[in-house]
Design an enzyme around this catalytic site. Structure first.
Site, mmCIF file in Angstrom:
data_model
loop_
_atom_site.group_PDB
_atom_site.id
_atom_site.type_symbol
_atom_site.label_atom_id
_atom_site.label_comp_id
_atom_site.label_asym_id
_atom_site.label_seq_id
_atom_site.Cartn_x
_atom_site.Cartn_y
_atom_site.Cartn_z
ATOM 1 N N GLU A 168 19.498 -15.118 -9.402
ATOM 2 C CA GLU A 168 18.987 -13.789 -9.733
ATOM 3 C C GLU A 168 18.465 -13.741 -11.177
ATOM 4 O OE1 GLU A 168 18.127 -11.487 -7.972
ATOM 5 O OE2 GLU A 168 18.041 -9.700 -9.223
ATOM 6 N N CYS B 163 0.819 -1.211 0.000
ATOM 7 C CA CYS B 163 0.000 0.000 0.000
ATOM 8 C C CYS B 163 0.857 1.267 0.000
ATOM 9 C CB CYS B 163 -0.866 0.041 1.254
ATOM 10 S SG CYS B 163 -1.709 -1.483 1.595
ATOM 11 N N ARG C 270 4.885 0.353 -6.046
ATOM 12 C CA ARG C 270 4.824 -0.507 -4.865
ATOM 13 C C ARG C 270 3.811 -1.631 -5.025
ATOM 14 N NH1 ARG C 270 6.723 2.375 -0.106
ATOM 15 N NH2 ARG C 270 5.267 1.235 1.184
ATOM 16 N N GLU D 148 9.715 -13.174 -12.613
ATOM 17 C CA GLU D 148 8.889 -12.130 -12.007
ATOM 18 C C GLU D 148 8.307 -11.164 -13.030
ATOM 19 O OE1 GLU D 148 10.875 -9.793 -8.977
ATOM 20 O OE2 GLU D 148 12.659 -9.537 -10.183
ATOM 21 N N ASN E 266 -1.442 1.553 6.154
ATOM 22 C CA ASN E 266 -0.587 0.509 5.559
ATOM 23 C C ASN E 266 -0.215 -0.452 6.668
ATOM 24 O OD1 ASN E 266 -0.570 1.952 3.253
ATOM 25 N ND2 ASN E 266 1.602 2.509 3.321
ATOM 26 N N GLY E 267 -0.156 -1.744 6.354
ATOM 27 C CA GLY E 267 0.246 -2.711 7.363
ATOM 28 C C GLY E 267 -0.910 -3.631 7.721
ATOM 29 N N LYS F 72 14.630 -12.760 -12.207
ATOM 30 C CA LYS F 72 14.306 -11.687 -13.150
ATOM 31 C C LYS F 72 13.387 -12.230 -14.244
ATOM 32 C CE LYS F 72 15.095 -8.877 -11.349
ATOM 33 N NZ LYS F 72 15.648 -8.812 -10.049
ATOM 34 N N HIS G 243 19.848 -34.949 -10.007
ATOM 35 C CA HIS G 243 19.036 -35.474 -8.911
ATOM 36 C C HIS G 243 17.556 -35.166 -9.091
ATOM 37 C CE1 HIS G 243 22.645 -36.703 -6.873
ATOM 38 N NE2 HIS G 243 23.152 -35.503 -7.090
ATOM 39 N N TRP H 69 -3.108 -2.685 -1.389
ATOM 40 C CA TRP H 69 -2.679 -4.004 -1.836
ATOM 41 C C TRP H 69 -3.354 -4.961 -0.863
ATOM 42 C CZ3 TRP H 69 0.539 -8.163 -0.267
ATOM 43 C CH2 TRP H 69 1.068 -8.929 -1.303
#
Ligand code: G6P
Length: 620
Positions: A493, A2, A27, A500, A102-103, A497, A516, A76
């Protein structure tokens, strides 16, 4: 996560709120709303599900909502699905109190029940609505002022929050409170601002206050006051933000992510140069790492028994790579932990352990909790953070600041690159201090480190090759990244990338683990990307590539210049300039960032704001 923006001053608030919220879009959010009031009138609340554009259209870019005092929010969803009624701002039953949050209020169910018993009703499923009514309840029952009613609420709730509140009886005033969630106050010439992150108000002011945890504030057009939980006034000094407003604009690039990829040479150079002793522009200068700037002494390092690196997402990947770097250079045991696991695992650590917390935002809930737990156990903590004034930066014993500047795209690039540099500098500095490296070796390594920005630039100049390759694989279903040692860290990484932003399933594997299980997933045409920057491991990983090739894989090989024989094995080779192998990640990650980016663009995806993701994860 948020976003919050607030304004009280001489100008119309709604356009300022919308524009501020748009700066926080990175965000991540699913609905938005504003509450604006003129003088003593009740606030007008307008909300919309979906993108901020919908709210802007509904309010004619804010022009249709009159008033010079207001609060805005991008949500959010945590408690209750994304919808107009769950969107903030929320109002108390008789509209005396209006707030954004927020939270998470963890005990909101208990609070709801208490309020239901006292005759309150609820229109949403949110925890926020419960808190807004609780403030109202105390405000009326005990006939308290706003600060005392908020303080009493803060004592009653559990969880994390940044709150901005307006009271009907207090026109032209915004009240704030925070615990474990970011909230800043900006002092402007034509009014004052609040926001959950600096870019939202950078266009109006660079003079910013960072209220501490469990602090409250009262903001009017020309006053800014802070209070502690007892309701006593507290004096805070403002901080001048160095980032300029253009740093949060796209500057001619199609996406923030591409702009930020191109800012890496600058960000990396600034971070290296901030922690050097000696003239970095003189070829024969004796260079050393300025650990004193962080407050670290030889004495503290001498007694060190272990290093524990903790982070989330890409910050964790920085840790994986640097486990190899620290162990090789400093000859000290290093473990790397995911903050979300570390915080609940009761890790057994030597009291002489240094915990290094890596975080771009300095607000990630799990990383902050990991920092606090480490401190409770009496361990020394060092934070590598990008945001000055963030909770992690304020609470850690030592801070190494990265100089990435504001990072807007959800997928990190330049902050990640500067975190790598931060770790290299610490590893080199620690090694010299503990006697595992000589001063002349340190200087040589630092001179080499100073060549990294130009080498990144060189890779960026050849980006069209990656763009061409990305176009071929835009429809891939699965991609595998394999490598060993530092190359495994790079793979983690690169794979993140890819998934996402392009939504292609991808996995990073330590190349030796393929046999394996994962190798059974290789089919005709599956893209396997091998990362081979470490000479000692080159042949090993090459053999793994041959194994998957014989099962039909299409191979991309990423290695350092000079290893031209890789072209005998792979279908597509990418070479990065040679450098000291400890620093290979800084170069090899660049083509992988570009690959993820170009695939996402060719699929027409929202690169800067990928679905379901948030830039700063301030809830668990
Ligand atoms: C989110 C971001 C990642 C980031 C991670 C940790 O998931 O999308 O890019 O690596 O959080 O964030 P931090 O601010 O602690 O580095």
């Amino acid at each position: 996560m948020c976003g919050i923006v607030g304004y009280v001053g001489v100008n119309q608030a709604a356009p300022i709120l919308l524009e501020g919220l748009s700066k926080l879009e990175y965000r991540g959010y699913d609905s938005a709303g504003i509450a604006v009031r003129e003088g003593k009138e009740d606030p007008v609340v307008v909300k919309a599900k979906g993108r901020l554009r919908v709210l802007a259209d509904k309010t004619d870019n804010g022009k249709a909502v009159h008033g010079t005092c207001g609060i805005g929010h991008t949500r959010w969803a945590t408690h209750g699905a994304p919808s107009e009624s769950n969107a903030h701002p929320h109002v108390s039953n008789d509209r005396s109190v209006t707030a954004v949050h927020n939270g998470i209020f963890e005990n909101y169910q208990e609070i709801r029940d208490k309020l239901l018993r006292n005759g309150y009703t609820f229109y949403s499923q949110t925890d926020t609505e419960a808190a807004v009514n609780l403030i109202d309840y105390y405000y009326k029952k005990y006939k308290m002022g706003p600060i005392d009613a908020i303080a009493k609420t803060m004592v009653r709730v559990r969880g994390s929050y940044a709150l901005a509140v307006m009271f009907r009886d207090y026109p032209g005033e915004i009240y704030i409170a925070r615990k474990d969630a970011p909230l800043i106050v900006g002092a402007g010439t034509d009014g004052n601002y609040i926001a959950s992150d600096v870019p939202a108000i950078l266009q109006h002011t660079r003079t910013v206050y960072y209220p501490d945890n469990l602090m409250m504030g009262r903001i009017t057009a020309d006053t800014i006051e802070f209070y502690d939980l007892n309701g006593d006034l507290v004096k805070l000094d403002p901080v001048e933000i160095q980032w300029d407003a253009s740093a949060a604009e796209k500057g001619g690039y199609e996406h923030f992510m591409m702009k930020e990829i191109h800012e890496q040479p600058r960000a990396v150079a600034d971070t290296i140069r901030s922690y050097l002793k000696g003239d970095p522009d003189k070829e024969d200068a004796l260079l050393s790492v300025d650990l004193g700037k962080i407050g670290i002494t030889d004495e503290m390092l001498k007694g060190l028994k272990e290093i524990c690196i903790v982070g989330c997402g890409s910050a964790y990947h920085v840790g994986v790579t640097n486990q190899y770097v620290f162990e090789d250079l400093v000859k000290i045991p290093v473990r790397v932990e995911l903050a979300s696991e570390y915080r609940y695992r009761k890790p057994v650590l030597d009291p002489e352990t240094l915990v290094i917390i890596i975080s771009q935002s300095g607000e990630t809930a799990d990383s902050l909790a990991a920092l606090r737990i480490s401190k409770e156990h009496g361990l020394k903590t060092l934070a590598i953070v990008n945001v000055v004034g963030s909770s992690i930066a304020r609470e850690a014993d030592y801070v190494l600041q990265t100089y990435a500047g504001p990072e807007i795209a959800v997928a990190t690039t330049k902050a990640y690159s500067t975190q790598l540099i931060g770790c290299y500098l610490l590893a080199i500095g620690f090694a010299v201090s503990r006697g595992t490296m000589q001063a002349h070796e340190e200087s040589e390594l630092l001179h080499e480190l100073l060549t990294i920005p130009a080498k990144i630039q060189k890779i960026l100049e050849d980006k069209e090759r990656i763009q061409w390759f990305a176009a071929k694989f835009a429809n891939a279903h699965d991609v595998f990244f394999i490598g060993r040692g530092i190359d495994y860290g790079i793979c983690l990484e690169g794979s993140l990338k890819m998934k996402e932003i392009s939504y292609i399933h991808s996995e990073a594997y330590a190349a030796g683990e393929l046999k394996h299980g994962t190798i059974s997933l290789i089919e005709d045409g599956t893209l396997v990307i091998g990362v081979l920057t470490q000479s000692e491991l080159y042949e090993k990983t090459l053999s793994n590539l041959v194994e998957v090739k014989s099962r039909g894989a299409y191979l991309m090989g990423l290695t350092m210049s000079g290893n031209f024989d890789i072209e005998d094995t792979v279908n597509f080779a990418v070479f990065v300039p040679k450098t000291d192998e400890h620093f290979a990640n800084s170069l090899a990650v660049i083509p992988l960032q570009l690959l993820g980016y170009y695939i996402a663009v060719s699929k027409g995806l929202d690169v800067d704001k990928p679905r379901n993701l948030a830039k700063s994860v301030t809830v668990e």
